[in-house]
Design a protein around this motif. Structure first.
Motif, mmCIF file in Angstrom:
data_model
loop_
_atom_site.group_PDB
_atom_site.id
_atom_site.type_symbol
_atom_site.label_atom_id
_atom_site.label_comp_id
_atom_site.label_asym_id
_atom_site.label_seq_id
_atom_site.Cartn_x
_atom_site.Cartn_y
_atom_site.Cartn_z
ATOM 1 N N PRO A 1 50.118 43.154 49.699
ATOM 2 C CA PRO A 1 49.157 44.146 49.186
ATOM 3 C C PRO A 1 49.809 45.305 48.437
ATOM 4 N N LEU A 2 51.009 45.718 48.850
ATOM 5 C CA LEU A 2 51.691 46.801 48.136
ATOM 6 C C LEU A 2 52.106 46.355 46.735
ATOM 7 N N ALA A 3 52.560 45.098 46.617
ATOM 8 C CA ALA A 3 52.938 44.579 45.300
ATOM 9 C C ALA A 3 51.711 44.469 44.400
ATOM 10 N N LEU B 1 40.177 47.938 45.628
ATOM 11 C CA LEU B 1 40.057 47.745 44.183
ATOM 12 C C LEU B 1 41.169 46.843 43.664
ATOM 13 N N ALA B 2 42.415 47.086 44.096
ATOM 14 C CA ALA B 2 43.548 46.275 43.644
ATOM 15 C C ALA B 2 43.376 44.815 44.053
ATOM 16 N N LEU B 3 42.970 44.576 45.289
ATOM 17 C CA LEU B 3 42.778 43.209 45.770
ATOM 18 C C LEU B 3 41.615 42.530 45.050
ATOM 19 N N TYR B 4 40.562 43.290 44.761
ATOM 20 C CA TYR B 4 39.435 42.724 44.021
ATOM 21 C C TYR B 4 39.855 42.321 42.605
ATOM 22 N N LEU B 5 40.611 43.187 41.926
ATOM 23 C CA LEU B 5 41.063 42.871 40.567
ATOM 24 C C LEU B 5 41.991 41.662 40.569
ATOM 25 N N GLU B 6 42.818 41.535 41.595
ATOM 26 C CA GLU B 6 43.709 40.373 41.703
ATOM 27 C C GLU B 6 42.892 39.098 41.930
ATOM 28 N N TRP B 7 41.875 39.188 42.779
ATOM 29 C CA TRP B 7 41.001 38.033 43.023
ATOM 30 C C TRP B 7 40.241 37.664 41.750
ATOM 31 N N LEU B 8 39.779 38.678 41.015
ATOM 32 C CA LEU B 8 39.035 38.440 39.785
ATOM 33 C C LEU B 8 39.913 37.740 38.749
#
Length: 217
Positions: A128-130, A178-185
């Motif tokens: 998650p930090l990356a 938000l970061a995890l959502y953008l990565e999933w998207l």
């Protein structure tokens, strides 16, 4: 470098219209630091190496230690030293004064050059930090908006330690989300075959006992 120097000497920055003053973080000054980082990483990606020199490590360590002592001593607080322009002899954040720039570079070099330190920061690309760093621009914008919202909430209800802790924890959680959502998207797009890259025989950052996994970025 010349753009950074000229912006600092003549105090050139975008106006804070319609309010008075200039932008707090002047892009004409801070682009210098960003370009140093981009240049270093492009050099490494092309097979280059960040040299580990004991004199540079010693100088970076001495500067970082000296800065830590300086900011906690009576020496701290001077606008500039020896009547030099603030961009050279001060510690101004807006125009990224030279002592501040050297401080950032010295700490970064120590992280890169010392395996015992750099391995502490080494994580997998799916950490998650990356992912937070990979999506840093939208996360930064969201963090700015969240900070402004939190300021309004603090004016309405000053609260206490528990209230402040809740505000900060909620803001951090929303940035990770938000970061995890953008990565999933991004993963929903058409899959493309990734080129197979071999691990280099040497580390671009000097000795590196823990191998890094290829791919991701």
């Amino acid at each position: 470098g010349l753009l950074w120097l000229a912006a600092g000497i003549w105090q050139i920055a975008p106006p804070n219209y319609p309010e008075p003053g200039l932008w707090f973080l002047n892009p004409l000054s801070w682009q210098f630091l960003f370009n140093i980082g981009l240049t270093a990483m492009l050099h490494v990606r092309r097979g280059g190496v960040i040299p580990v020199n004991r004199w540079l490590v010693g100088a970076a360590g001495a500067y970082a230690l000296g800065a830590a002592i300086w900011v906690h001593s009576p020496l701290w607080g001077q606008i500039t030293w020896f009547n030099l322009p603030v961009v050279i002899g001060g510690f101004d954040k807006t125009f990224l004064s030279l002592p501040r720039l050297l401080h950032i570079l010295s700490v970064s070099y120590l992280i890169v050059a010392l395996p015992a330190v750099s391995n502490l920061f080494r994580v997998r690309p799916d950490n998650p930090l990356a992912i937070l760093g990979k999506r840093s621009l939208p996360v930064f914008i969201a963090g700015t908006l969240l900070a402004m919202t939190a300021q309004v909430l603090k004016l309405i209800n000053p609260g206490g330690l528990a209230y402040d802790t809740l505000l900060i924890a909620a803001g951090i959680a929303m940035q990770f989300a938000l970061a995890l959502y953008l990565e999933w998207l991004a993963g929903l797009g058409p899959s493309r075959p990734r080129p197979v890259r071999e691990e280099p025989a040497h580390s671009p950052f000097g000795a590196q006992p823990v191998p890094a996994r290829a791919g991701g970025y």
